[in-house]
Write an enzyme that holds these catalytic residues in place. Sequence first.
Site, PDB file in Angstrom:
ATOM      1  N   ASP A   1      51.930  29.562  84.004  1.00 38.93           N
ATOM      2  CA  ASP A   1      53.550  29.799  85.731  1.00 38.93           C
ATOM      3  C   ASP A   1      52.585  30.441  86.479  1.00 38.93           C
ATOM      4  OD1 ASP A   1      53.647  31.711  84.158  1.00 38.93           O
ATOM      5  OD2 ASP A   1      55.609  31.882  83.276  1.00 38.93           O
TER       6      ASP A   1
ATOM      7  N   ASP B   1      47.074  32.088  86.535  1.00 43.02           N
ATOM      8  CA  ASP B   1      46.594  31.121  85.676  1.00 43.02           C
ATOM      9  C   ASP B   1      46.792  29.872  85.848  1.00 43.02           C
ATOM     10  OD1 ASP B   1      48.558  32.290  83.645  1.00 43.02           O
ATOM     11  OD2 ASP B   1      49.838  31.679  84.294  1.00 43.02           O
TER      12      ASP B   1
ATOM     13  N   ASP C   1      53.044  29.580  76.747  1.00 41.80           N
ATOM     14  CA  ASP C   1      53.092  30.597  77.131  1.00 41.80           C
ATOM     15  C   ASP C   1      54.972  31.131  76.004  1.00 41.80           C
ATOM     16  OD1 ASP C   1      51.446  31.419  78.913  1.00 41.80           O
ATOM     17  OD2 ASP C   1      52.770  30.118  80.329  1.00 41.80           O
TER      18      ASP C   1
END
Length: 1082
Positions: free
Chosen positions: A788, A792, A482
């Site tokens: 997070d 996900d 990310d």
Amino acid sequence: MEPSSSGSAKARRSSSGGSWGSVGGGGADPFDIPAKGAPVERLKKWRQAALVLNASRRFRYTLDLKKEEQKEEVIRKIRAQAHVIRAAFRFKEAARVNDQPKETKASHVDGALGFGIKEDQLTALTRDHNYSALLQYEGISGVASMLKTDTEKGISGDESDLTARQNAFGSNTYPRKKGRSFLAFVWDACKDLTLIILMVAAAVSLALGITTEGIKEGWYDGASIGFAVLLVVFVTATSDYKQSLQFQNLNEEKQNIHLEVVRGGRRIKVSIYDLVVGDVVPLKIGDQVPADGILISGHSFSIDESSMTGESKIVNKDQKSPFLMSGCKVADGYGTMLVTAVGINTEWGLLMASISEDSGEETPLQVRLNGVATFIGMIGLSVAVVVLIVLLARYFTGHTYNPDGSPQYVKGKMGVGSTIRGIVKIFTVAVTIVVVAVPEGLPLAVTLTLAFSMRKMMKDKALVRRLSACETMGSATTICSDKTGTLTLNQMTVVEAYFGGKKLAPADNTQMLSAAMLSLIIEGIAQNTTGSIFEPEGGQAPEVTGSPTEKAILSWGLQLGMKFSETRSKSSVLQVFPFNSEKKRGGVAVHLGGSEVHVYWKGAAELILESCTNWLDADGSKNSMTPEKVGEFKKFIEDMAIASLRCVAFAYRPCDMDDVPNEDQRADWVLPEDNLIMLGIVGIKDPCRPGVQDSIRLCTAAGIKVRMVTGDNLQTARAIALECGILTDPNVSEPIIMEGKTFRALPDLEREEAAEKISVMGRSSPNDKLLLVKALRSRGHVVAVTGDGTNDAPALHEADIGLSMGIQGTEVAKESSDIIILDDNFASLVRVVRWGRSVYANIQKFIQFQLTVNVAALIINFVSAVSSGDVPLNAVQLLWVNLIMDTLGALALATEPPNNHLMQRPPVGRREPLITNIMWRNLLIMAFFQVSVLLTLTFKGQSLLQLKHDNAAHAETLKNTFIFNTFVLCQVFNEFNARKPDELNIFKGITGNRLFMAIIAITVVLQVLIIEFLGKFMSTVRLSWQLWLVSIGLAFLSWPLSLLGKLIPVPDRPFSDSFTCCSRGKKEADDEKEGSAKQNNV
């Protein structure tokens, strides 16, 4: 570079070279299990195939299959009991309501240490989901009043208040089974079959010795074996006990969730264990419900109760169904709850107390090492049987001689006691060879190095949830990371604003906006947020809480003059659409009074812009969204994105109260998201983390490709990727940089090819991340992915290594991950890679060291037994050697800290042989050297050491003592060689491993004590200082010989392939041809 790396990754994955000693390749090898989700049958298969001397020790840290079944049964029973209690209660309630339509108010019993309700009343209320009782207590406000809680500000939170609540209602902990005591580990170590046999042999030898030679001289042989066995037992137990304590501490850390509570009007973070009855807890999507409670207020609030009910069903919660169960997850929306039961008073606490003992987990490397241990053990067992037969045959034929030259056995002239004693000595040597030959500690060395690594990784801000992830991380070929908070600092601030059709300079310049326009902006910020602002008394600075994006926007709102609580009190929330990572927007409908309703939206700028048909100018006048104005907005978005800013747009739509469904139907109301009026756009700066460029450079040098997957638009993603070093060319295009919607629209084969080349994916959804992970894995990559959010979870579960974020990550994401990065920092992720490689490297060092000892000891004793009928290393000496190479060797080599050299080599192939060509070279050179020296000393030792003029018995004992001493010192020097199998400088970084130095020192000191003072026990005599120097000199030759050996080149193709290629089945050969053909096509 990328296609070749893919090819090598695919080759590594399809390679049949498992561990040395594995039989067959691929699925035929019982000692080959997947890193995630291994079927029970596979787990049973390798257990049955392993040669094990001490099952209770060998399988201690593996999954207890029987206990797993028992755990599932307990969970089923508790769930069934909860269902039955609730069903019976509801049935009873329904009957009572029909018979007595008029409710009677429940009496409030003040029997809970100053609170208006008792512990058992509260527990029953939430356990039974008793809504009528809740009404009798005057609803949530009544319960809160009895618990002395303000539903807005929470409890006071001072020490006396917390203590009173814990005394009255209990703490949020549950009884845990105590860890195993040290004596339990001692008992486990005693269960080793060979050690039991040796203890029996020691007892027999002791009895016979005392009988034949008297107590003064006859007790030495038996007692020395017994003492050596006890030493092995206690050292082994101490090592295992320390590992157990480390795992116990790590398990406690895993369960220690930190969450936000409202105390004294302020949101603070506390440990889940510090939660008390009466606490007000804000909950959002992905959070775990930390205790049983009642919903105070919520919007689109739904719960996944599968962890408690066993049914994958999402349950909507509102004022008519307000009861929340501990351990469940928030599936959607947000809200606040009042804690009514904690710890063992909750079903979750009861469940955890019933199954709290950790049942272990086996890792692929651990299972492969069981295969190695089994293979070596079979050879050792065969050698021991041959030695036993040869020694017995020579003994009974009179070809075994005493040190003075006389035969040990003369037919018809030997007493029964002497004969049995001679047989016991032979049998003891054979059994001791098995102890040395079967490397029982080899699979446990993985556990040791993992325990060590996990403890150190905690200091490096990484919490390992699954042991095998440590190993797999060493094989990672790509990291899908990310952007926000991982590559960037997650310290967001609004630095640019475009409102009323013009750029505000500075971003908080309210003079450029009309009062009407400013009022709409402030109302949208205050109501459409999951964050909060605490405004302390006395003029102190407000405290802003929430996600980094929310905090940035709320802080900007404060600069605009927003009074958070006052603004929120002017209107009431009708419906909420929580921020959704698929739609990348969040909305709220608020009632201003009368029939006036405003629907506010905020989210990804270009997506909000697409939904706008009008825009407001600085005076608050509504204007049509012309193509020219759209282009103007897009240009501003693009300029902000190029400057690495995250673009968030604000829009609203006025409605009439008549358009809003009534309260009963409002839960299903979908907020209108078309025909919006654009208010403006802000640009939020989130700087790159310092040092992230170096970390990415390190990954690239280590053969790991870093890919950035972000929800930001493509231009922002490109700018950050250039800043971080993921991209070097600002003009790259597809497929290197690609939008999520483009990627997901590709056909499967094209998607796989694009995944291979992609470096940056912008405007991606969690599903795009999942597709990327699947595509990369199908191309043979070992994929690590960060996440997070709740959405996900599928990608984290699918990836080879799922890495969740400790600060921004939801509990759902953390539970789906294998490792939690506690500081959300990419540099910590790179340190995890180093530790992963270190685990594998340390195990290889230990294998090289242990196999050298194995090979040398087996050959020396075998050749000596066959040729002379005697062995130079007796049982007690072999047990000491076993202790050096097994427990002490593992402690010294398996705890070597990682170094930068590990990041200068390609990733470890998951199917690469455990014993590499370099290790084979080192091992064979050292074993050949040791065998040559020691066999020369065995057959020519007396003449070489000039002992021919000595007494024959003394000369033989002195020679064997010298052989034993030289052999042990060779292992000490070789332990240094094993530290650096592929580096010339074996002393590099040695001062960083104090444990290694301590173990070397302990080994040397004990060896001196053994030779000089424990001769009676060890069957040795003192050596002169000249013989000590010669012994040290011979052992010292290991160093220059190892140095020269490392200059010998080795082929790239593993030696093990030469042995397995002939036996490979046709199917495997065909598979390889097909795989290479595919690679050529790519």
